[in-house]
Design a protein around this motif. Structure first.
Motif, mmCIF file in Angstrom:
data_model
loop_
_atom_site.group_PDB
_atom_site.id
_atom_site.type_symbol
_atom_site.label_atom_id
_atom_site.label_comp_id
_atom_site.label_asym_id
_atom_site.label_seq_id
_atom_site.Cartn_x
_atom_site.Cartn_y
_atom_site.Cartn_z
ATOM 1 N N CYS A 279 -44.287 21.720 -41.002
ATOM 2 C CA CYS A 279 -43.182 22.458 -40.377
ATOM 3 C C CYS A 279 -42.598 21.681 -39.201
ATOM 4 N N ILE A 280 -43.482 21.050 -38.393
ATOM 5 C CA ILE A 280 -43.000 20.275 -37.246
ATOM 6 C C ILE A 280 -42.193 19.070 -37.698
ATOM 7 N N LYS B 86 -40.583 18.738 -40.489
ATOM 8 C CA LYS B 86 -39.336 19.228 -41.063
ATOM 9 C C LYS B 86 -38.364 19.627 -39.961
ATOM 10 N N SER B 87 -38.891 20.254 -38.889
ATOM 11 C CA SER B 87 -38.044 20.679 -37.787
ATOM 12 C C SER B 87 -37.423 19.479 -37.082
ATOM 13 N N TYR B 88 -38.253 18.450 -36.814
ATOM 14 C CA TYR B 88 -37.715 17.251 -36.172
ATOM 15 C C TYR B 88 -36.761 16.501 -37.082
ATOM 16 N N ASP C 94 -34.796 17.901 -39.347
ATOM 17 C CA ASP C 94 -33.518 18.632 -39.352
ATOM 18 C C ASP C 94 -32.756 18.408 -38.055
ATOM 19 N N GLY C 95 -33.517 18.234 -36.948
ATOM 20 C CA GLY C 95 -32.867 18.033 -35.668
ATOM 21 C C GLY C 95 -32.253 16.655 -35.559
#
Length: 233
Positions: free
Chosen positions: A225-226, A228-230, A232-233
């Motif tokens: 999840c981390i 993927k979050s980075y 996307d950012g």
């Protein structure tokens, strides 16, 4: 779950505590109501009365307690050394089981000591809940009730399947798969004449599964999840 939450970084412990306490309250209320209902059957062996009997004195702890205390303390150091999850809980479980294999029976604790222990655990859990860290309280309460209800209905459905496949009583299968503690389910099992060995076996397996399988899966999921979050950012 709270012990695991304390070991994992970047965890909102207030939310974890709130959800787990809400689930526990639902289980403590509805599982006994269900298993003591006419649909399952009841019995009266007095196991709960024995555990909380006022006739159990502090002197009854000796001499066996002199063997269990150093064994449990040693197991904590070993569990921390080999980096077992929640060493203060897993270590004593293994140590007590090993000592029991040699024929030594753990002493029954006085009710006053049990009461003080539960008071300290309850106060500690209460201190973990910081309502300011829970943003949408109504939404969180709804999730807590819904997840607890799903766990209860799911366990009862699996209990029907287990009792059919293994040809055991429905009361035994219900307590074996109930998402509660082994101590609470064991007391109820003794009260209604369920197979205590099966109940304890399933509950102990569930406990070890949570301790040894869930943490690496959670770390893997959080890492994904981390990333993927980075990404996307």
């Amino acid at each position: 779950m709270l012990l695991l939450g304390e070991e994992i970084k970047n965890i909102n412990l207030s939310i974890v505590t709130f959800l787990q306490v809400s689930r526990l309250i639902l289980i403590i209320i509805f599982v006994p109501l269900f298993v003591f209902s006419p649909f399952v059957g009841t019995g009266t062996t007095g196991a709960a009365d024995l555990i909380h009997s006022s006739t159990i004195r502090w002197g009854n702890l000796f001499p066996n307690i002199l063997l269990f205390i150093p064994g449990v303390i040693l197991s904590i150091f070993i569990a921390r050394k080999i980096k077992l999850p929640t060493p203060f809980l897993v270590g004593p479980i293994f140590a007590t089981a090993i000592i029991g294999l040699f024929g030594y029976i753990g002493p029954t604790l006085p009710s006053s000591l049990l009461d003080v222990s539960q008071l300290m655990i309850g106060a500690y859990i209460g201190l973990l809940i910081d309502l300011e860290q829970i943003e949408d309280k109504f939404k969180m309460l709804t999730i807590a009730i819904a997840s607890g209800a799903l766990l209860l209905f799911g366990s009862w459905g699996l209990s029907l399947l287990l009792s059919y496949v293994k040809d055991i009583s429905f009361s035994t299968s219900t307590l074996s798969l109930a998402p509660g503690g082994m101590d609470q389910m064991g007391i109820i099992a003794a009260e209604i004449h369920a197979d205590l060995s099966i109940v304890a076996g399933y509950q102990l397996f569930r406990l070890f599964f949570i301790f040894f399988v869930v943490p690496p899966l959670l770390r893997w999921f959080v890492t994904i999840c981390i990333k993927k979050s980075y990404g996307d950012g």
